[in-house]
Design an enzyme around this catalytic site. Sequence first.
Site, PDB file in Angstrom:
ATOM      1  CE1 TYR A 104      16.907  17.084   3.577  1.00 60.17           C
ATOM      2  CE2 TYR A 104      15.498  17.048   1.647  1.00 60.17           C
ATOM      3  CZ  TYR A 104      15.680  16.837   2.997  1.00 60.17           C
ATOM      4  OH  TYR A 104      14.646  16.361   3.761  1.00 60.17           O
ATOM      5  CG  PHE A 114      19.644  16.826  10.758  1.00 59.92           C
ATOM      6  CD1 PHE A 114      18.510  17.321  10.135  1.00 59.92           C
ATOM      7  CD2 PHE A 114      20.823  17.556  10.653  1.00 59.92           C
ATOM      8  CE1 PHE A 114      18.531  18.497   9.410  1.00 59.92           C
ATOM      9  CE2 PHE A 114      20.860  18.741   9.934  1.00 59.92           C
ATOM     10  CZ  PHE A 114      19.712  19.212   9.310  1.00 59.92           C
ATOM     11  CG  ASP A 115      15.602  15.180   6.693  1.00 56.80           C
ATOM     12  OD1 ASP A 115      15.314  14.021   6.345  1.00 56.80           O
ATOM     13  OD2 ASP A 115      14.901  16.169   6.420  1.00 56.80           O
ATOM     14  CB  ILE A 139      15.118  26.800   7.400  1.00 54.39           C
ATOM     15  CG1 ILE A 139      16.137  26.144   6.462  1.00 54.39           C
ATOM     16  CG2 ILE A 139      14.574  25.793   8.413  1.00 54.39           C
ATOM     17  CD1 ILE A 139      17.381  25.641   7.169  1.00 54.39           C
ATOM     18  CE1 TYR A 165      13.576  23.436  11.285  1.00 50.49           C
ATOM     19  CE2 TYR A 165      15.848  22.993  10.668  1.00 50.49           C
ATOM     20  CZ  TYR A 165      14.496  22.884  10.425  1.00 50.49           C
ATOM     21  OH  TYR A 165      14.053  22.214   9.307  1.00 50.49           O
ATOM     22  CG  PHE A 181      20.986  21.738   4.706  1.00 51.31           C
ATOM     23  CD1 PHE A 181      20.059  20.743   4.995  1.00 51.31           C
ATOM     24  CD2 PHE A 181      21.026  22.857   5.519  1.00 51.31           C
ATOM     25  CE1 PHE A 181      19.190  20.868   6.067  1.00 51.31           C
ATOM     26  CE2 PHE A 181      20.170  22.992   6.591  1.00 51.31           C
ATOM     27  CZ  PHE A 181      19.247  21.996   6.871  1.00 51.31           C
TER      28      PHE A 181
END
Length: 198
Positions: A104, A114-115, A139, A165, A181
């Site tokens: 991902y 961010f990731d 999540i 979040y 994502f």
Amino acid sequence: WGHRYPGTDSGAGQSAHLRRAEPWSPPPSDFDTSTMEMRCVPMMLLSLMASVAGFATTLRISDQRQLSPTARAAVVLGVQKTTVKAAKPGARVPKRKDICRVHYTGKLESGKVFDTSRGGFGPFQKPPFEFKLYGNEVIKGWDIGVSQMKEGEVARLTCSPDVAYGRDGAGPIPPDSVLEFEVELIKCMTVDEYNAGA
């Protein structure tokens, strides 16, 4: 009942909400009630039509905000799933409590990453991420979105804050962030299959 505005000597200036109501009396026997009914019906119909139109407008605005006309997408509980690469026919669909193996990349609305589970090279390449579907390990937007995917599919999951979040944010993710994502579902398997080394 005798209240008047300051400086007035008559009831002409009396506050409307304090005026004494006239006693009610029934309408005369020759009063045409059908005329009143006919006048009321169109007003009721107009009110109903306005309500329906307002509801439809709300749906249209919501749809325009969430969906691209050309995207193959399904909006489910705050998640927009858009297929980037379709799975092969007959591909396996993950079930609750299955172990899902994915790659991902997560982005903010600005496009900033961010990731990601991707990166590195050779022996230093990052491994795929694994989690239990609906196992409270990711999540809610991931549980909802990945459960709609098939093995081998690549999809874009756009998650609203209520399934991401929320108001608190997390690390580099600001509060009330919509997250995007790109997820590749590499494999899904039961816990027994996973433990057996699938």
